[in-house]
Write a protein that holds these residues in place. Structure first.
Motif, short mmCIF file in Angstrom:
data_model
loop_
_atom_site.label_atom_id
_atom_site.label_comp_id
_atom_site.label_asym_id
_atom_site.label_seq_id
_atom_site.Cartn_x
_atom_site.Cartn_y
_atom_site.Cartn_z
N PRO A 215 53.65 45.98 44.46
CA PRO A 215 52.29 46.50 44.27
C PRO A 215 51.96 46.65 42.78
N LEU A 216 50.79 46.14 42.40
CA LEU A 216 50.36 46.17 41.01
C LEU A 216 48.94 46.73 40.90
N GLU A 217 48.70 47.45 39.82
CA GLU A 217 47.34 47.81 39.43
C GLU A 217 46.98 46.84 38.31
N VAL A 218 45.91 46.08 38.51
CA VAL A 218 45.56 44.97 37.62
C VAL A 218 44.18 45.19 36.99
N SER A 219 44.09 44.87 35.72
CA SER A 219 42.81 44.88 35.01
C SER A 219 42.67 43.51 34.35
N THR A 220 41.53 42.84 34.58
CA THR A 220 41.32 41.53 33.99
C THR A 220 40.13 41.55 33.05
N THR A 221 40.16 40.62 32.10
CA THR A 221 39.09 40.46 31.11
C THR A 221 38.78 38.98 30.99
N VAL A 222 37.50 38.64 31.00
CA VAL A 222 37.08 37.26 30.79
C VAL A 222 37.01 37.03 29.29
N VAL A 223 37.69 35.99 28.82
CA VAL A 223 37.69 35.64 27.39
C VAL A 223 36.59 34.61 27.15
N LEU A 224 35.71 34.93 26.21
CA LEU A 224 34.60 34.03 25.87
C LEU A 224 34.86 33.40 24.51
N ARG A 225 34.54 32.13 24.38
CA ARG A 225 34.55 31.44 23.09
C ARG A 225 33.23 30.70 22.98
N ALA A 226 32.53 30.93 21.91
CA ALA A 226 31.19 30.35 21.70
C ALA A 226 30.28 30.71 22.88
N GLY A 227 30.49 31.93 23.41
CA GLY A 227 29.64 32.42 24.49
C GLY A 227 29.98 31.90 25.87
N GLN A 228 31.02 31.09 25.98
CA GLN A 228 31.39 30.50 27.27
C GLN A 228 32.76 31.02 27.72
N PRO A 229 32.93 31.30 29.03
CA PRO A 229 34.23 31.74 29.52
C PRO A 229 35.25 30.62 29.41
N VAL A 230 36.44 30.95 28.90
CA VAL A 230 37.49 29.94 28.73
C VAL A 230 38.80 30.33 29.40
N GLU A 231 38.98 31.62 29.65
CA GLU A 231 40.26 32.07 30.19
C GLU A 231 40.08 33.49 30.71
N ILE A 232 41.00 33.87 31.58
CA ILE A 232 41.04 35.25 32.05
C ILE A 232 42.39 35.84 31.66
N GLN A 233 42.35 36.98 31.00
CA GLN A 233 43.58 37.67 30.61
C GLN A 233 43.73 38.90 31.49
N GLY A 234 44.96 39.19 31.86
CA GLY A 234 45.20 40.32 32.73
C GLY A 234 46.32 41.22 32.23
N LEU A 235 46.21 42.47 32.60
CA LEU A 235 47.22 43.49 32.32
C LEU A 235 47.54 44.12 33.67
N ALA A 236 48.80 44.15 34.04
CA ALA A 236 49.18 44.69 35.34
C ALA A 236 50.31 45.70 35.17
N VAL A 237 50.17 46.80 35.89
CA VAL A 237 51.18 47.86 35.86
C VAL A 237 51.74 48.01 37.27
N PRO A 238 53.05 47.87 37.43
CA PRO A 238 53.61 48.09 38.75
C PRO A 238 53.29 49.50 39.24
N SER A 239 52.75 49.60 40.43
CA SER A 239 52.35 50.90 40.97
C SER A 239 53.54 51.85 41.08
N VAL A 240 54.73 51.33 41.29
CA VAL A 240 55.93 52.16 41.39
C VAL A 240 56.17 52.91 40.08
N ILE A 241 55.96 52.23 38.96
CA ILE A 241 56.14 52.86 37.65
C ILE A 241 55.12 53.98 37.46
N ARG A 242 53.92 53.79 37.99
CA ARG A 242 52.86 54.77 37.84
C ARG A 242 53.00 55.90 38.83
N GLY A 243 54.01 55.84 39.71
CA GLY A 243 54.22 56.92 40.67
C GLY A 243 53.30 56.83 41.87
#
Length: 141
Positions: A95-123
């Motif tokens: 189980p993960l808690e995930v936050s994503t961000t759309v990366v824009l270059r020249a105003g256009q989406p090019v990639e999605i970056q994510g940060l995930a924290v295992p829910s077990v670590i978060r208790g």
């Protein structure tokens, strides 16, 4: 090596000391980066992950929804916050808690970056098989 993958690799060097899973994928959901924590938790090396699509690492019953959410994020140019299970290389559901961000270059989406924290670590004591979406636009049964 393609320019986008080079950029993700260079960005990734900054994140290797992180305690969270940090990843990036292109607009088709194909991984371009996975940090060391992601490698340890998923069981896949960055090289292996970069030959995979994000839909291959989630439960089959929501894979299509994940693909649709990528398209939606590109169109709206926003990220999402949600909880989801990752299917590790050895078949465990993590189980993960995930936050994503759309990366824009020249105003256009090019990639999605994510940060995930295992829910077990978060208790988190939620049941492993019950994803809970924090973002109202990322709802599924």
């Amino acid at each position: 090596m393609d320019t986008q993958k080079e950029k993700s690799k260079n960005d990734g060097e900054v994140f290797q000391g992180a305690r969270e899973i940090i990843y990036a994928h292109d607009l088709g959901g194909n991984f371009t980066f996975l940090n060391h924590v992601g490698e340890m938790i998923s069981g896949y090396s960055c090289e292996e992950a970069c030959r995979m699509n994000i839909a291959e690492l989630v439960p089959a019953e929501i894979a299509e929804h994940v693909r649709e959410e990528i398209v939606s994020n590109m169109t709206r140019r926003v990220g999402t916050v949600y909880e989801i299970d990752l299917i590790s290389k050895d078949g465990r559901r993590v189980p993960l808690e995930v936050s994503t961000t759309v990366v824009l270059r020249a105003g256009q989406p090019v990639e999605i970056q994510g940060l995930a924290v295992p829910s077990v670590i978060r208790g988190d004591s939620r049941s492993v098989g019950t994803p809970r979406c924090v973002d109202a636009d990322f709802l599924f049964a």
